[in-house]
Design an enzyme around this catalytic site. Structure first.
Site, PDB file in Angstrom:
ATOM      1  N   HIS A   1       0.834  -1.208   0.000  1.00 57.59           N
ATOM      2  CA  HIS A   1       0.000   0.000   0.000  1.00 57.59           C
ATOM      3  C   HIS A   1       0.860   1.246   0.000  1.00 57.59           C
ATOM      4  CE1 HIS A   1       0.963   1.114   4.179  1.00 57.59           C
ATOM      5  NE2 HIS A   1       1.131  -0.192   4.329  1.00 57.59           N
ATOM      6  N   CYS A   2       0.255   2.353  -0.404  1.00 59.51           N
ATOM      7  CA  CYS A   2       0.860   3.668  -0.208  1.00 59.51           C
ATOM      8  C   CYS A   2      -0.066   4.419   0.746  1.00 59.51           C
ATOM      9  CB  CYS A   2       1.070   4.386  -1.535  1.00 59.51           C
ATOM     10  SG  CYS A   2      -0.365   4.424  -2.637  1.00 59.51           S
ATOM     11  N   ALA A   3      -0.402   5.662   0.451  1.00 58.90           N
ATOM     12  CA  ALA A   3      -1.326   6.396   1.324  1.00 58.90           C
ATOM     13  C   ALA A   3      -2.774   6.139   0.900  1.00 58.90           C
ATOM     14  CB  ALA A   3      -1.014   7.887   1.300  1.00 58.90           C
TER      15      ALA A   3
END
Length: 288
Positions: free
Chosen positions: A224-226
């Site tokens: 994941h990222c943000a």
């Protein structure tokens, strides 16, 4: 009598839960279609009953409850899988089986953790289905720049008991993860910080990103990222391409997040891969 009502794993019209969408807009997060449960109903029982749903292939329990209701909503089932379910009450057990819709993706109801879905289910190399329950993509599980976690008693069981996460592959940068030393998913989940830029091919030196993805002993992995969109889409694209998933289906997965932040960037990533590593197939380009 016993009745099973099976609904699709995702809404064809890409309807969104209005309250969740309003909250997502406040936080600037794009949102995938709201996961929809499979609804089971029964009649003839009085008082409380035990309800359980298990995967026929191995008996894994996907849902269990004790309820006084005559129906139950079951979330997070895999696509195209046969399940058995039973209702026990009044000294009697009734059983039935059903098969879920085969079309991916499997959207995960992760509560406050947005955009959580299974990377499996798509058709890959030699027409084989990419295994479900091994790789997941999502938005962040804690607010970036803080240690405020989105994982609590209401959703922790999904990630630990049902999905059994082992590795949290965090694509955010050091500023976004300031102060973090462990995964919000718990002490049993290994946290690995691997900052990347969106829509850029990852060089061979970035083994840190793909080692957990390619190592079954570290599965299940969530990356994941943000927002779970651009940087996450980059890793999802390269992974699905390696697995032989068609470009059309990779685009379908990308667009599921609902609001494309940089679709031109994603298109350029696809073109760059094909141009830099020419091959008859996208999988050939990705594995070059």
């Amino acid at each position: 009598s016993t009745r099973v009502v099976a609904t699709r794993a995702w809404d064809k019209s890409l309807r969104r839960d209005k309250a969740a969408w309003a909250e997502a807009r406040k936080s600037s997060y794009p949102l995938q279609p709201a996961p929809e449960p499979l609804r089971l109903s029964w009649s003839g029982a009085t008082g409380r009953v035990d309800v359980a749903v298990t995967r026929v292939a191995d008996g894994k329990v996907f849902f269990a409850t004790n309820t006084a209701e005559s129906s139950a909503a079951v979330w997070n089932l895999e696509a195209g899988v046969e399940y058995a379910w039973r209702v026990t009450g009044n000294g009697e057990t009734r059983r039935a089986t059903f098969r879920t819709d085969p079309h991916p993706p499997r959207l995960i109801n992760g509560g406050a953790v947005a955009n959580f879905r299974d990377l499996g289910g798509w058709t890959g190399l030699d027409g084989r289905r990419v295994r479900q329950g091994r790789l997941f993509r999502s938005a962040e599980a804690n607010r970036h720049g803080t240690l405020a976690s989105f994982v609590d008693a209401s959703n922790a069981g999904v990630f630990s008991d049902l999905l059994g996460l082992k590795t949290d592959l965090d694509l955010r940068n050091e500023k976004e993860t300031a102060g973090m030393t462990a995964s919000p998913y718990g002490a049993d989940v290994a946290w690995r910080l691997c900052p990347i830029s969106p829509y850029r091919l990852l060089e061979a030196s970035r083994r840190d990103v793909f080692e957990p993805i390619l190592d079954p002993s570290r599965h299940p992995v969530v990356f994941h990222c943000a927002a779970g969109k651009d940087r996450t889409a980059t890793v999802a694209f390269l992974t699905l391409a390696l697995l032989g998933v068609s470009e059309d289906d990779i685009w379908r997965d990308y667009q599921l997040t609902g609001r494309s932040l940089l679709p031109s960037g994603f298109a350029q990533l696809v073109r760059t891969l094909r141009e830099r590593f020419p091959s008859e197939t996208l999988a050939g380009s990705a594995s070059a």
